[in-house]
Scaffold this active site. Structure first.
Site, mmCIF file in Angstrom:
data_model
loop_
_atom_site.group_PDB
_atom_site.id
_atom_site.type_symbol
_atom_site.label_atom_id
_atom_site.label_comp_id
_atom_site.label_asym_id
_atom_site.label_seq_id
_atom_site.Cartn_x
_atom_site.Cartn_y
_atom_site.Cartn_z
ATOM 1 C CG HIS A 112 -2.097 0.901 1.058
ATOM 2 N ND1 HIS A 112 -2.046 2.252 1.305
ATOM 3 C CD2 HIS A 112 -3.358 0.638 0.624
ATOM 4 C CE1 HIS A 112 -3.230 2.777 1.037
ATOM 5 N NE2 HIS A 112 -4.042 1.823 0.626
ATOM 6 C CG ASP B 74 -8.319 -4.586 -3.173
ATOM 7 O OD1 ASP B 74 -9.538 -4.418 -3.013
ATOM 8 O OD2 ASP B 74 -7.566 -3.722 -3.654
HETATM 9 C C1 SDX Z 1 -6.288 -0.272 -3.064
HETATM 10 O O1 SDX Z 1 -4.664 4.187 -1.886
HETATM 11 C C2 SDX Z 1 -5.700 3.641 -1.469
HETATM 12 O O2 SDX Z 1 -6.277 4.080 -0.524
HETATM 13 C C3 SDX Z 1 -6.175 2.431 -2.247
HETATM 14 C C4 SDX Z 1 -7.114 1.508 -1.486
HETATM 15 C C5 SDX Z 1 -8.476 2.200 -1.234
HETATM 16 O O3 SDX Z 1 -9.156 1.844 -0.270
HETATM 17 O O4 SDX Z 1 -8.868 3.010 -2.068
HETATM 18 O O5 SDX Z 1 -6.579 1.107 -0.242
HETATM 19 C C6 SDX Z 1 -7.459 0.258 -2.303
HETATM 20 O O6 SDX Z 1 -6.105 0.144 -4.189
HETATM 21 C C7 SDX Z 1 -5.353 -1.275 -2.428
HETATM 22 C C8 SDX Z 1 -4.162 -1.656 -3.332
HETATM 23 C C9 SDX Z 1 -4.535 -2.751 -4.314
HETATM 24 N N1 SDX Z 1 -3.427 -3.092 -5.206
HETATM 25 C C10 SDX Z 1 -2.732 -4.223 -5.128
HETATM 26 O O7 SDX Z 1 -2.943 -5.047 -4.232
HETATM 27 C C11 SDX Z 1 -1.724 -4.457 -6.213
HETATM 28 C C12 SDX Z 1 -0.424 -4.960 -5.634
HETATM 29 N N2 SDX Z 1 0.192 -3.886 -4.876
HETATM 30 C C13 SDX Z 1 1.163 -3.102 -5.439
HETATM 31 O O8 SDX Z 1 1.341 -3.049 -6.787
HETATM 32 C C14 SDX Z 1 1.569 -1.852 -4.654
HETATM 33 O O9 SDX Z 1 1.836 -2.213 -3.362
HETATM 34 C C15 SDX Z 1 0.614 -0.651 -4.695
HETATM 35 C C16 SDX Z 1 0.194 -0.303 -6.115
HETATM 36 C C17 SDX Z 1 -0.634 -0.927 -3.865
HETATM 37 C C18 SDX Z 1 1.365 0.556 -4.084
HETATM 38 O O10 SDX Z 1 2.340 0.966 -4.979
HETATM 39 P P1 SDX Z 1 3.522 1.964 -4.600
HETATM 40 O O11 SDX Z 1 3.216 2.735 -3.395
HETATM 41 O O12 SDX Z 1 3.831 2.740 -5.835
HETATM 42 O O13 SDX Z 1 4.698 1.005 -4.236
HETATM 43 P P2 SDX Z 1 5.755 0.381 -5.222
HETATM 44 O O14 SDX Z 1 5.058 -0.319 -6.334
HETATM 45 O O15 SDX Z 1 6.722 1.462 -5.629
HETATM 46 O O16 SDX Z 1 6.455 -0.693 -4.305
HETATM 47 C C19 SDX Z 1 7.487 -0.367 -3.368
HETATM 48 C C20 SDX Z 1 8.306 -1.609 -3.142
HETATM 49 C C21 SDX Z 1 8.843 -2.173 -4.451
HETATM 50 O O17 SDX Z 1 10.027 -2.909 -4.095
HETATM 51 P P3 SDX Z 1 11.482 -2.334 -4.418
HETATM 52 O O18 SDX Z 1 11.501 -2.132 -5.927
HETATM 53 O O19 SDX Z 1 11.574 -1.041 -3.675
HETATM 54 O O20 SDX Z 1 12.376 -3.405 -3.963
HETATM 55 O O21 SDX Z 1 7.497 -2.657 -2.615
HETATM 56 C C22 SDX Z 1 7.410 -3.736 -3.541
HETATM 57 C C23 SDX Z 1 7.796 -3.138 -4.891
HETATM 58 O O22 SDX Z 1 8.274 -4.100 -5.752
HETATM 59 N N3 SDX Z 1 6.011 -4.158 -3.574
HETATM 60 C C24 SDX Z 1 5.596 -5.372 -3.885
HETATM 61 C C25 SDX Z 1 4.211 -5.318 -3.779
HETATM 62 N N4 SDX Z 1 3.825 -4.100 -3.400
HETATM 63 C C26 SDX Z 1 4.932 -3.384 -3.281
HETATM 64 N N5 SDX Z 1 6.241 -6.484 -4.245
HETATM 65 C C27 SDX Z 1 5.497 -7.568 -4.516
HETATM 66 N N6 SDX Z 1 4.155 -7.587 -4.427
HETATM 67 C C28 SDX Z 1 3.495 -6.477 -4.059
HETATM 68 N N7 SDX Z 1 2.160 -6.489 -3.971
#
Ligand code: SDX
Length: 384
Positions: free
Chosen positions: A270, A321
């Site tokens: 998140h 989710d």
């Molecule tokens: C919702 O914002 C809200 O309020 C949204 C929400 C709401 O109520 O409206 O809460 C609802 O949208 C929840 C999120 C649903 N999405 C997912 O579950 C998709 C999987 N999650 C990710 O793609 C990610 O965590 C996000 C999109 C939710 C957040 O993205 P960010 O803040 O841009 O973080 P990032 O992608 O830059 O990740 C930071 C690090 C990375 O690692 P490094 O490159 O630094 O080593 O964390 C890792 C990412 O690779 N990472 C994950 C991961 N989430 C973050 N690695 C593997 N699996 C994941 N799910």
């Protein structure tokens, strides 16, 4: 992608690019507060745990729209308005019945909500239009699901809660108290969440002085993506891939292999929470209880194995989710409808933010750092 020479860029004009607007505070709001460090969520003054234990979805709608809880008369009035406005305009129902049955449900919800604008008076208030959308999104979802499966569309009831009526329209059968409560709690938990991508979209559209149907249609489009609300469907698809592997299903190895391939695990991570999403505690509890009751306990156990693996491997926790997927699965809802249910709830937060933006508006207009060439000489087409 072409290589760019950045020597002409005046970095003093744009000292910093914030990719993804991470941490930028662009609005003030009374709608919700998220503490990402402690994992605390407040809707208009009330802790999410307090609301999960006590509130109905309709009370949350009122709370978000008016920043206070309704008294009994006000709550009854809201129920009556929602109940009286559940039926869709005939052309919208015809669209739902005749569109491609293989269309993505979220795309159908987006298009149908957009159409609703054609059937309200030009001078209808934003509050009235918010009621219309809150009342009719459940009808749109249920009607499309039944129509695409060749079933008779079930007309909405003129009584009962949003949760009760939705399950009734979906299944052509009145739900029991327990199923209604599960659905209602899911709606309470998804109603509002600060400046998430869809709410930001809603406020951006509102800020151009466009209408509330346009703002909500845009928000639905933003919610649809798998990095936002679309993740709940993606979580269930992941669990169903594991299910197909039968006795060989190994959620730990599956998760690790995905991480090795640098793939995202849906339902984890998140932008704001750096700890367990407080909504996920409630959904996890429901997921456990329902999967035990309905014979899907293996799905819950795989989910817990994935939670443990993600914590150990990446120190990343589940978001809203993750466990909602198994909750909806246990109550018999098709996976591709999960994001629609999110929209059915978040309509309350989106419209509340629309009111708030409109009351204190300024055009939302950030800037971009131009990294292309400048002042290239023109080359006639035959010489390119
Ligand atoms: C919702 O914002 C809200 O309020 C949204 C929400 C709401 O109520 O409206 O809460 C609802 O949208 C929840 C999120 C649903 N999405 C997912 O579950 C998709 C999987 N999650 C990710 O793609 C990610 O965590 C996000 C999109 C939710 C957040 O993205 P960010 O803040 O841009 O973080 P990032 O992608 O830059 O990740 C930071 C690090 C990375 O690692 P490094 O490159 O630094 O080593 O964390 C890792 C990412 O690779 N990472 C994950 C991961 N989430 C973050 N690695 C593997 N699996 C994941 N799910």
């Amino acid at each position: 992608m072409a290589e760019h020479n950045l020597s002409h860029i005046d970095l003093n004009e744009y000292p910093h690019i914030n990719k993804g607007l991470d941490g930028i505070v662009a609005f003030s709001t009374t709608k919700s507060n998220i503490n990402g460090q402690t994992g605390e969520l407040i809707y208009s003054g009330y802790h999410i745990d307090t609301l999960a234990e006590n509130a109905t979805f309709e009370e949350v709608c009122f709370l978000l729209w008016y920043d206070r809880l309704p008294n009994q008369t006000e709550l009854d009035e809201l129920h009556k308005k929602l109940q009286a406005n559940r039926e869709l305009p005939e052309p919208v129902l015809t669209y739902i019945k005749t569109t491609n049955p293989k269309a993505e449900p979220m795309a159908v919800v987006r298009s149908a909500v957009s159409m609703l604008a054609d059937f309200v008076d030009d001078d209808a208030s934003d509050e009235y239009n918010a009621i219309i959308m809150t009342a009719q999104i459940p009808t749109i979802i249920a009607a499309f699901d039944r129509a695409r499966n060749g079933k008779e569309v079930v007309a909405p009831l003129k009584d009962g809660s949003t949760a009760f009526n939705f399950l009734y329209m979906l299944n052509d059968e009145k739900p029991g108290q327990a199923a209604e409560r599960v659905m209602d709690l899911c709606l309470v938990l998804h109603a509002e969440h600060g400046m998430n991508a869809s709410t930001f979209t809603c406020r951006s559209i509102c800020a151009t002085e466009s209408d509330i149907f346009s703002a909500v249609s845009g928000a639905i489009g933003a919610l649809k993506g798998p990095l936002h609300g679309g993740a709940n469907t993606a979580v269930m698809n992941t669990l169903l891939i594991l299910k197909e592997q039968g006795e060989n299903a190994d959620p730990v190895a599956f998760t690790k292999a995905k991480l090795d391939r640098k793939e995202k695990i849906m339902g984890f991570g998140h932008r704001v929470y750096k700890t367990f999403d407080p909504r996920a505690y409630h959904l996890r509890k429901m997921s456990k209880e329902l999967s035990e009751e309905t014979g899907h306990v293996y799905l819950y156990e795989w989910s817990e194995a994935m939670v443990k693996t993600m914590k150990e491997e990446k120190n990343i926790d589940p978001n809203v989710d993750f466990f909602s997927a198994t909750v909806y699965y246990s109550i018999g809802i098709q996976p591709d409808l999960y994001t629609c249910i999110f929209a059915m709830s978040r309509i309350s937060g989106w419209t509340a933010h629309f009111f708030e933006q409109k009351a204190n508006n300024r055009l939302i207009r950030p800037r971009a750092l131009y990294i292309g060439e400048k002042n290239l000489p023109w080359t006639p087409v035959e010489d390119r």
